[in-house]
Design a protein around this motif. Structure first.
Motif, PDB file in Angstrom:
ATOM      1  N   ALA A 114       0.803  -1.221   0.000  1.00 29.70           N
ATOM      2  CA  ALA A 114       0.000   0.000   0.000  1.00 29.70           C
ATOM      3  C   ALA A 114       0.834   1.269   0.000  1.00 29.70           C
ATOM      4  N   GLY A 115       2.162   1.152   0.049  1.00 30.07           N
ATOM      5  CA  GLY A 115       3.010   2.326   0.124  1.00 30.07           C
ATOM      6  C   GLY A 115       3.139   3.048  -1.204  1.00 30.07           C
ATOM      7  N   SER A 116       3.507   4.330  -1.137  1.00 29.82           N
ATOM      8  CA  SER A 116       3.684   5.130  -2.347  1.00 29.82           C
ATOM      9  C   SER A 116       5.097   5.036  -2.891  1.00 29.82           C
ATOM     10  N   GLY A 117       6.067   4.654  -2.058  1.00 37.34           N
ATOM     11  CA  GLY A 117       7.436   4.451  -2.516  1.00 37.34           C
ATOM     12  C   GLY A 117       8.090   5.694  -3.090  1.00 37.34           C
ATOM     13  N   THR A 118       7.838   6.850  -2.484  1.00 37.40           N
ATOM     14  CA  THR A 118       8.372   8.104  -3.028  1.00 37.40           C
ATOM     15  C   THR A 118       9.893   8.153  -3.023  1.00 37.40           C
ATOM     16  N   ARG A 119      10.536   7.469  -2.078  1.00 37.25           N
ATOM     17  CA  ARG A 119      12.000   7.508  -2.021  1.00 37.25           C
ATOM     18  C   ARG A 119      12.648   6.756  -3.169  1.00 37.25           C
TER      19      ARG A 119
ATOM     20  N   LYS B   4       6.820   1.490  -6.244  1.00 38.26           N
ATOM     21  CA  LYS B   4       7.824   0.473  -6.576  1.00 38.26           C
ATOM     22  C   LYS B   4       7.242  -0.927  -6.734  1.00 38.26           C
ATOM     23  N   GLN B   5       6.126  -1.244  -6.036  1.00 31.24           N
ATOM     24  CA  GLN B   5       5.575  -2.595  -6.146  1.00 31.24           C
ATOM     25  C   GLN B   5       5.005  -2.895  -7.536  1.00 31.24           C
ATOM     26  N   TRP B   6       4.734  -1.827  -8.331  1.00 33.02           N
ATOM     27  CA  TRP B   6       4.166  -2.037  -9.668  1.00 33.02           C
ATOM     28  C   TRP B   6       5.226  -1.919 -10.760  1.00 33.02           C
ATOM     29  N   ARG B   7       6.426  -1.480 -10.424  1.00 32.80           N
ATOM     30  CA  ARG B   7       7.461  -1.285 -11.437  1.00 32.80           C
ATOM     31  C   ARG B   7       8.010  -2.628 -11.929  1.00 32.80           C
ATOM     32  N   LEU B   8       8.586  -2.588 -13.119  1.00 34.51           N
ATOM     33  CA  LEU B   8       9.184  -3.794 -13.680  1.00 34.51           C
ATOM     34  C   LEU B   8      10.589  -3.998 -13.126  1.00 34.51           C
ATOM     35  N   LEU B   9      10.876  -5.237 -12.810  1.00 32.35           N
ATOM     36  CA  LEU B   9      12.201  -5.651 -12.371  1.00 32.35           C
ATOM     37  C   LEU B   9      12.593  -6.856 -13.197  1.00 32.35           C
TER      38      LEU B   9
ATOM     39  N   ALA C 277      -3.636   3.641   7.090  1.00 31.76           N
ATOM     40  CA  ALA C 277      -2.734   4.786   6.983  1.00 31.76           C
ATOM     41  C   ALA C 277      -1.304   4.431   7.356  1.00 31.76           C
ATOM     42  N   THR C 278      -1.104   3.331   8.073  1.00 31.66           N
ATOM     43  CA  THR C 278       0.231   2.910   8.490  1.00 31.66           C
ATOM     44  C   THR C 278       0.437   1.447   8.125  1.00 31.66           C
ATOM     45  N   ARG C 279       1.683   1.011   8.183  1.00 34.60           N
ATOM     46  CA  ARG C 279       1.968  -0.386   7.885  1.00 34.60           C
ATOM     47  C   ARG C 279       1.263  -1.297   8.873  1.00 34.60           C
ATOM     48  N   ALA C 280       1.279  -0.938  10.166  1.00 35.00           N
ATOM     49  CA  ALA C 280       0.635  -1.776  11.183  1.00 35.00           C
ATOM     50  C   ALA C 280      -0.849  -1.946  10.897  1.00 35.00           C
ATOM     51  N   LEU C 281      -1.511  -0.860  10.511  1.00 37.21           N
ATOM     52  CA  LEU C 281      -2.943  -0.950  10.198  1.00 37.21           C
ATOM     53  C   LEU C 281      -3.172  -1.787   8.939  1.00 37.21           C
ATOM     54  N   SER C 282      -2.250  -1.697   7.985  1.00 45.45           N
ATOM     55  CA  SER C 282      -2.381  -2.497   6.766  1.00 45.45           C
ATOM     56  C   SER C 282      -2.203  -3.982   7.065  1.00 45.45           C
ATOM     57  N   VAL C 283      -1.253  -4.306   7.930  1.00 45.46           N
ATOM     58  CA  VAL C 283      -1.060  -5.705   8.313  1.00 45.46           C
ATOM     59  C   VAL C 283      -2.319  -6.246   8.972  1.00 45.46           C
TER      60      VAL C 283
END
Length: 382
Positions: free
Chosen positions: A10-15, A22-27, A77-83
């Motif tokens: 669920a993160g935006s991966g701005t860094r 980043k989870q949708w990018r090709l690797l 809104a946070t990783r803990a809530l997403s888990v």
């Protein structure tokens, strides 16, 4: 041992720099998220929950096309809530069944790590992979001075982290100390015993743009090159043009076949299918099926390319040889290369089309038919 998986995506991966999260990018030609999902499915996951955003739900459908055994739920809104949202979305299963919590940004999870975590849970409330800190540590002060910190007994925690579902839910219900950095911290605070297994440097998290550059190199090292070959032949018959390698050529005869009889595309399709162990063109497009009567053969080739992509693979190069006395191939060779490059999404310097004769020998030498052979190389995950 039965287990389920929650993947936090669920993160935006701005860094990680501009562009998609980043989870949708090709690797290495495959979306980052798909690497993990395929690994968990191959290891026997009973169910996979992808925790993502509302926009991420449609993105997941695209990047995980062709895979089953997964579904999405909205994160918090946070990783803990997403888990916790992922845990709540799991189907009703035994409370003591193991669940693995994983970050989508760690694509190279493998069977050895998964099995090691599940075994470690026999004597622990949570198990995680970890790497010993190898570098010298420095603690920077506000006045810009730095001092050395002992690295003894320090470890770098990774994911996935495994725990019985009911124990993890209970630990999160008791947590009230800000945002935890991982699931082990939550279980530890609830009095649980934490077990560590040897981690894997390949499990490093993709955070910054340079991480993707490194991951691309690692992905290449974890791939194998496969070679496939194909052959096809068709007899000549009455007609005014012939299709070869996707190009129509005016001619006083045509090739006879159930489809458009493009021997070049048929040989190339068989070569690709052979490289990935998916049978031959007849298995996928039976000549007894009237649906394919007169069909354009480029759709057969595109199907084979899609199968390569579904396996996380990529074509490296192709080489087609047309064997005939007539028509002359050289005037049309560049057009054929360009058409193949378009269908295969390859640079033209990775596409070769050649022609030869049999010096008047055999059925091609007598002008009874035309033959084609093809060789391809394909890279797929090891």
């Amino acid at each position: 041992m039965s287990f389920s998986v929650v993947i936090v995506a669920a993160g935006s991966g701005t860094r990680a720099g501009p562009g998609q999260a980043k989870q949708w990018r090709l690797l290495a030609g495959k979306p980052v998220l798909r690497w993990s999902v395929e690994a968990f499915l191959a290891a026997g996951a009973a169910e996979i929950i992808i925790v993502t955003t509302r926009d991420g739900e449609s993105a997941a459908t695209d990047v995980l096309a062709g895979l089953s055994g997964w579904r999405t739920t909205l994160g918090g809104a946070t990783r803990a809530l997403s888990v916790q949202a992922g845990l709540a979305a799991l189907s009703e299963r035994p409370g003591d069944e193991s669940v693995l919590i994983h970050d989508a940004a760690r694509p190279f999870v493998n069977r050895k790590i998964i099995d090691g975590l599940l075994r470690a849970l026999a004597n622990a409330d949570l198990a995680l992979p970890a790497l010993a800190v190898a570098d010298t540590l420095k603690l920077a002060s506000p006045d810009a001075s730095a001092r050395t910190v002992s690295r003894e007994h320090l470890w770098r925690a990774q994911t996935p982290q495994a725990a019985p579902r009911d124990r993890l839910l209970a630990a999160y219900a008791r947590w009230a100390d800000g945002e935890p950095t991982d699931d082990a911290q939550v279980v530890e605070a609830a009095g649980g015993r934490i077990a560590m297994i040897p981690g894997d440097p390949l499990l490093n998290k993709l955070t910054y743009p340079e991480d993707f550059a490194m991951a691309e190199r690692l992905a290449g090292a974890a791939r194998v090159t496969r070679v496939g070959q194909g052959f096809d032949a068709h007899r000549w018959g009455p007609g005014e043009e012939v299709w070869l390698c996707g190009v129509a050529i005016k001619h006083d005869e045509t090739l006879i076949g159930h489809s458009d009889a493009d021997a070049g595309l048929h040989a190339l399709t068989d070569a690709i299918l052979g490289a990935i162990g998916e049978g031959d063109i007849g298995d996928h497009f039976p000549p007894t099926d009237p649906k394919w009567k007169g069909a354009a053969s480029d759709q057969f080739l595109k199907h084979a390319v899609d199968l390569v992509a579904a396996k996380g693979g990529a074509l490296v190069n192709v080489d087609v040889t047309l064997i005939c006395e007539r028509p002359k191939i050289k005037p049309h060779r560049q057009a054929m290369r360009e058409r193949l490059a378009e269908i295969l999404s390859l640079p033209i310097d990775r596409v070769s089309v050649k022609a030869t004769t049999t010096e008047k020998m055999g059925f091609t030498g007598r002008g009874e038919g035309l033959a084609a052979s093809a060789v391809v190389s394909v890279e797929t995950p090891a």
